[in-house]
Design a protein around this motif. Structure first.
Motif, PDB file in Angstrom:
ATOM      1  N   LEU A   5       0.838  -1.178   0.000  1.00  0.00           N
ATOM      2  CA  LEU A   5       0.000   0.000   0.000  1.00  0.00           C
ATOM      3  C   LEU A   5       0.881   1.239   0.000  1.00  0.00           C
TER       4      LEU A   5
ATOM      5  N   CYS B 219      -4.645   6.089  -1.414  1.00  0.00           N
ATOM      6  CA  CYS B 219      -3.918   4.876  -1.080  1.00  0.00           C
ATOM      7  C   CYS B 219      -4.081   3.896  -2.227  1.00  0.00           C
TER       8      CYS B 219
ATOM      9  N   GLU C  71       0.574   5.347   0.332  1.00  0.00           N
ATOM     10  CA  GLU C  71      -0.281   6.466   0.684  1.00  0.00           C
ATOM     11  C   GLU C  71       0.346   7.779   0.241  1.00  0.00           C
TER      12      GLU C  71
ATOM     13  N   CYS D 246      -3.686   3.792   5.847  1.00  0.00           N
ATOM     14  CA  CYS D 246      -4.583   3.064   4.972  1.00  0.00           C
ATOM     15  C   CYS D 246      -4.593   1.594   5.364  1.00  0.00           C
TER      16      CYS D 246
ATOM     17  N   GLY E  59      -0.775   0.556   5.255  1.00  0.00           N
ATOM     18  CA  GLY E  59       0.133   1.477   4.595  1.00  0.00           C
ATOM     19  C   GLY E  59       1.154   2.008   5.571  1.00  0.00           C
TER      20      GLY E  59
ATOM     21  N   TRP F  30      -9.548   3.733   6.563  1.00  0.00           N
ATOM     22  CA  TRP F  30      -8.580   4.712   7.016  1.00  0.00           C
ATOM     23  C   TRP F  30      -8.609   4.753   8.538  1.00  0.00           C
TER      24      TRP F  30
END
Length: 120
Positions: free
Chosen positions: A4, A22, A6, A95, A111, A36
């Motif tokens: 991931l 993301c 972001e 994320c 993330g 989130w």
């Protein structure tokens, strides 16, 4: 297997707006819920918003009416539009993607986090 990335964080004054994004990449079979979360210094990581594969959203009471979450399934991307930002929104935003990689079972991925700072 799933990564991931972001982006979109930054520093804004109270009342301003930011849009976080993301992007999920890797050997992905499917993605279900995306979310989130945020964590302020000295506090736990809290849910901000979630969105299902069908686009159904859920928001923390503290951000309802100000934040909007959306996703683009063709791009494996989730967004968080943040309006009317307040100093108490200051946190690292993470994320989260609940996904099935092609080589394994359903798993939650995080993330790296992006800093959002709101000044008064």
């Amino acid at each position: 297997q799933v990564q991931l990335v972001e982006s979109g964080g930054g520093m804004v004054q109270a009342g301003g707006s930011l849009r976080l994004s993301c992007v999920a990449s890797g050997s992905i079979f499917s993605i279900t819920t995306m979310g989130w979360y945020r964590q302020a210094p000295g506090k736990q990581r809290d849910l901000v918003a979630t969105i299902t594969s069908g686009g159904i959203t859920n928001y923390a009471d503290s951000v309802k009416g100000r934040f909007t979450m959306s996703r683009d399934n063709t791009k494996n991307t989730v967004y968080l539009q943040m309006n009317s930002l307040k100093p108490e929104d200051t946190a690292v935003y993470y994320c989260y993607v609940n996904a099935r990689p092609r080589s394994g079972p359903l798993y939650g991925y995080w993330g790296q986090g992006t800093q959002v700072t709101v000044s008064s």
